[in-house]
Write an enzyme that holds these catalytic residues in place. Structure first.
Site, PDB file in Angstrom:
ATOM      1  N   LYS A  51      39.973  42.105  40.244  1.00  0.00           N
ATOM      2  CA  LYS A  51      39.173  42.439  41.524  1.00  0.00           C
ATOM      3  C   LYS A  51      39.580  43.135  42.571  1.00  0.00           C
ATOM      4  O   LYS A  51      40.859  43.335  42.740  1.00  0.00           O
ATOM      5  CB  LYS A  51      38.453  41.037  41.890  1.00  0.00           C
ATOM      6  CG  LYS A  51      37.694  40.207  41.045  1.00  0.00           C
ATOM      7  CD  LYS A  51      37.168  38.994  41.422  1.00  0.00           C
ATOM      8  CE  LYS A  51      36.403  38.416  40.500  1.00  0.00           C
ATOM      9  NZ  LYS A  51      35.595  37.223  40.917  1.00  0.00           N
ATOM     10  N   TYR A  76      26.733  40.985  38.370  1.00  0.00           N
ATOM     11  CA  TYR A  76      26.431  39.816  38.971  1.00  0.00           C
ATOM     12  C   TYR A  76      25.044  39.009  38.748  1.00  0.00           C
ATOM     13  O   TYR A  76      24.900  38.357  39.653  1.00  0.00           O
ATOM     14  CB  TYR A  76      27.255  39.569  40.068  1.00  0.00           C
ATOM     15  CG  TYR A  76      28.801  39.356  40.059  1.00  0.00           C
ATOM     16  CD1 TYR A  76      29.289  38.353  39.117  1.00  0.00           C
ATOM     17  CD2 TYR A  76      29.592  40.384  40.308  1.00  0.00           C
ATOM     18  CE1 TYR A  76      30.612  38.066  38.953  1.00  0.00           C
ATOM     19  CE2 TYR A  76      31.123  39.970  40.460  1.00  0.00           C
ATOM     20  CZ  TYR A  76      31.549  39.056  39.450  1.00  0.00           C
ATOM     21  OH  TYR A  76      32.912  38.855  39.268  1.00  0.00           O
ATOM     22  N   ASN A  84      38.893  35.759  44.382  1.00  0.00           N
ATOM     23  CA  ASN A  84      39.778  34.931  43.542  1.00  0.00           C
ATOM     24  C   ASN A  84      40.392  35.848  42.674  1.00  0.00           C
ATOM     25  O   ASN A  84      40.708  35.170  41.439  1.00  0.00           O
ATOM     26  CB  ASN A  84      38.933  33.865  43.079  1.00  0.00           C
ATOM     27  CG  ASN A  84      37.790  34.322  42.238  1.00  0.00           C
ATOM     28  OD1 ASN A  84      37.454  35.611  42.132  1.00  0.00           O
ATOM     29  ND2 ASN A  84      37.038  33.502  41.639  1.00  0.00           N
ATOM     30  N   HIS A  90      38.216  38.003  37.275  1.00  0.00           N
ATOM     31  CA  HIS A  90      37.030  37.520  36.702  1.00  0.00           C
ATOM     32  C   HIS A  90      37.320  37.514  35.097  1.00  0.00           C
ATOM     33  O   HIS A  90      38.027  38.415  34.674  1.00  0.00           O
ATOM     34  CB  HIS A  90      35.762  38.628  36.938  1.00  0.00           C
ATOM     35  CG  HIS A  90      34.612  38.409  35.883  1.00  0.00           C
ATOM     36  ND1 HIS A  90      33.721  37.271  36.268  1.00  0.00           N
ATOM     37  CD2 HIS A  90      34.464  38.675  34.811  1.00  0.00           C
ATOM     38  CE1 HIS A  90      32.860  37.190  35.055  1.00  0.00           C
ATOM     39  NE2 HIS A  90      33.265  38.289  34.271  1.00  0.00           N
ATOM     40  N   GLU A 124      29.201  41.711  28.752  1.00  0.00           N
ATOM     41  CA  GLU A 124      30.068  42.251  29.931  1.00  0.00           C
ATOM     42  C   GLU A 124      30.685  43.609  29.219  1.00  0.00           C
ATOM     43  O   GLU A 124      31.016  44.601  29.933  1.00  0.00           O
ATOM     44  CB  GLU A 124      30.967  41.202  30.446  1.00  0.00           C
ATOM     45  CG  GLU A 124      30.223  40.279  31.076  1.00  0.00           C
ATOM     46  CD  GLU A 124      30.983  39.032  31.745  1.00  0.00           C
ATOM     47  OE1 GLU A 124      30.382  38.347  32.361  1.00  0.00           O
ATOM     48  OE2 GLU A 124      32.100  39.117  31.601  1.00  0.00           O
TER      49      GLU A 124
HETATM   50  P1  CMP Z   1      33.568  34.872  39.029  1.00  0.00           P
HETATM   51  O1  CMP Z   1      34.198  34.046  38.011  1.00  0.00           O
HETATM   52  O2  CMP Z   1      33.936  36.806  38.821  1.00  0.00           O
HETATM   53  O3  CMP Z   1      32.063  34.658  39.070  1.00  0.00           O
HETATM   54  C1  CMP Z   1      31.002  35.004  40.108  1.00  0.00           C
HETATM   55  C2  CMP Z   1      31.987  35.164  41.397  1.00  0.00           C
HETATM   56  O4  CMP Z   1      31.268  34.598  42.646  1.00  0.00           O
HETATM   57  C3  CMP Z   1      33.073  34.248  41.255  1.00  0.00           C
HETATM   58  O5  CMP Z   1      34.246  34.483  40.645  1.00  0.00           O
HETATM   59  C4  CMP Z   1      33.446  34.273  42.845  1.00  0.00           C
HETATM   60  O6  CMP Z   1      34.297  35.465  43.374  1.00  0.00           O
HETATM   61  C5  CMP Z   1      32.309  34.161  43.480  1.00  0.00           C
HETATM   62  N1  CMP Z   1      31.822  32.908  43.961  1.00  0.00           N
HETATM   63  C6  CMP Z   1      31.447  31.808  43.057  1.00  0.00           C
HETATM   64  N2  CMP Z   1      31.223  30.879  43.770  1.00  0.00           N
HETATM   65  C7  CMP Z   1      31.230  30.972  45.043  1.00  0.00           C
HETATM   66  C8  CMP Z   1      31.007  30.253  46.313  1.00  0.00           C
HETATM   67  N3  CMP Z   1      30.638  29.161  46.179  1.00  0.00           N
HETATM   68  N4  CMP Z   1      31.269  31.037  47.509  1.00  0.00           N
HETATM   69  C9  CMP Z   1      31.525  32.232  47.316  1.00  0.00           C
HETATM   70  N5  CMP Z   1      31.939  33.146  46.220  1.00  0.00           N
HETATM   71  C10 CMP Z   1      31.631  32.458  44.995  1.00  0.00           C
END
Ligand code: CMP
Length: 143
Positions: A11, A51, A114, A117, A128
């Site tokens: 990311k 998303y 984070n 993904h 995807e």
């Molecule tokens: P990802 O695994 O890419 O799937 C959805 C993304 O949304 C996740 O990683 C985070 O980047 C984001 N995300 C998921 N939960 C939360 C949350 N509670 N608050 C903010 N961002 C979130």
């Protein structure tokens, strides 16, 4: 065990922190093979479409803003049990809950930012992968 494919994103925060190589090293050391990869800047439409399942979640708008804040590196990984293996390497979505030694525990700054993904099922991996890659762009190991 079955050879699977999964979809992965480094990311914008991961690219900004210069972590592409560190993340790829973990894939390769775990026996996952990068069979296609590309760097790109997601458009708002791309991020919203990718998303789409999170559209009603309170964090959706911020998620789209973050995912379009800079280039991402997208890749298709192939190997035994690739979906679960990649999720194990990534760790829990929230880095505070991620197991020690996982990508998110080591590098992520928050539940949103984070670093990576990864598809959560083989079924979603296929969706995807098709969202970003043509079949002819994939280079499985010649057997
Ligand atoms: P990802 O695994 O890419 O799937 C959805 C993304 O949304 C996740 O990683 C985070 O980047 C984001 N995300 C998921 N939960 C939360 C949350 N509670 N608050 C903010 N961002 C979130």
């Amino acid at each position: 065990m079955a050879i699977e494919r999964t979809f992965s994103i480094v990311k914008p925060d991961g690219v900004r922190k210069n972590l592409i190589g560190a993340v790829y090293q973990r894939f390769e050391q775990a026996g996952l093979r990068v069979i296609s990869a590309r760097m790109l800047q997601l458009s708002q439409a791309h991020a919203e479409g990718f998303y789409g399942v999170h559209r009603e979640r309170p964090f959706f708008k911020d998620l789209v803003k973050y995912m379009t804040s800079g280039p991402v590196m997208i890749q298709v990984l192939e190997g035994e049990n690739a979906v679960a293996k990649n999720r194990e390497l990534m760790g829990a979505t929230d880095p505070k809950k991620a197991a020690a030694g996982t990508i998110r525990a080591d590098f992520a700054s928050s539940i949103e930012e984070n670093v990576v993904h990864g598809s959560d099922s083989a079924e979603n991996a296929a969706i995807e992968i098709a969202f970003f890659f043509a079949g002819s762009d994939l280079y499985p190991r010649a057997s």
